[in-house]
Motif scaffolding. Structure first.
Motif, PDB file in Angstrom:
ATOM      1  N   ILE A  58       7.252  -1.178   6.887  1.00 33.08           N
ATOM      2  CA  ILE A  58       6.023  -1.929   6.602  1.00 33.08           C
ATOM      3  C   ILE A  58       4.793  -1.055   6.813  1.00 33.08           C
ATOM      4  N   HIS A  59       4.737  -0.328   7.929  1.00 35.87           N
ATOM      5  CA  HIS A  59       3.583   0.536   8.206  1.00 35.87           C
ATOM      6  C   HIS A  59       3.464   1.648   7.171  1.00 35.87           C
ATOM      7  N   THR A  60       4.598   2.216   6.768  1.00 30.82           N
ATOM      8  CA  THR A  60       4.586   3.273   5.765  1.00 30.82           C
ATOM      9  C   THR A  60       4.041   2.749   4.440  1.00 30.82           C
ATOM     10  N   ARG A  61       4.501   1.569   4.049  1.00 35.98           N
ATOM     11  CA  ARG A  61       4.031   0.975   2.782  1.00 35.98           C
ATOM     12  C   ARG A  61       2.540   0.642   2.849  1.00 35.98           C
ATOM     13  N   LEU A  62       2.092   0.147   4.002  1.00 31.88           N
ATOM     14  CA  LEU A  62       0.661  -0.156   4.155  1.00 31.88           C
ATOM     15  C   LEU A  62      -0.180   1.106   4.042  1.00 31.88           C
ATOM     16  N   GLU A  63       0.272   2.193   4.646  1.00 31.74           N
ATOM     17  CA  GLU A  63      -0.443   3.461   4.567  1.00 31.74           C
ATOM     18  C   GLU A  63      -0.485   3.971   3.134  1.00 31.74           C
ATOM     19  N   GLN A  64       0.629   3.818   2.411  1.00 28.57           N
ATOM     20  CA  GLN A  64       0.683   4.259   1.013  1.00 28.57           C
ATOM     21  C   GLN A  64      -0.279   3.441   0.151  1.00 28.57           C
ATOM     22  N   GLU A  65      -0.349   2.149   0.414  1.00 22.68           N
ATOM     23  CA  GLU A  65      -1.242   1.277  -0.357  1.00 22.68           C
ATOM     24  C   GLU A  65      -2.710   1.602  -0.085  1.00 22.68           C
ATOM     25  N   ALA A  66      -3.005   2.008   1.164  1.00 22.56           N
ATOM     26  CA  ALA A  66      -4.386   2.305   1.545  1.00 22.56           C
ATOM     27  C   ALA A  66      -4.844   3.657   1.011  1.00 22.56           C
ATOM     28  N   ALA A  67      -3.910   4.522   0.681  1.00 21.53           N
ATOM     29  CA  ALA A  67      -4.272   5.883   0.220  1.00 21.53           C
ATOM     30  C   ALA A  67      -4.747   5.890  -1.204  1.00 21.53           C
TER      31      ALA A  67
END
Length: 62
Positions: free
Chosen positions: A53-62
């Motif tokens: 979940i954290h990895t996906r959130l970081e990818q979405e924010a980039a």
């Protein structure tokens, strides 16, 4: 070793992420979601789900 890790079943991950069984297994197969096998049962540590979940959130924010 993480002594406090809780293990989730595939249906529990399906419910938490609101995705299909095949989508969970696709995440496992592509090593985006860590899991382990105990006998014939697949289990997913809660920290692995949190990491996804954290990895996906970081990818979405980039």
């Amino acid at each position: 070793m993480i002594a406090s890790a809780q293990l989730l079943t595939v249906p529990e991950v399906m419910d938490r992420l609101k995705i299909s069984r095949s989508a969970v297994y696709d995440l496992i197969r592509t090593r985006q979601l860590a899991s382990l096998t105990l006998g014939s049962a697949r289990r997913i540590p809660t920290h692995a789900l949190d990491h996804l979940i954290h990895t996906r959130l970081e990818q979405e924010a980039a």
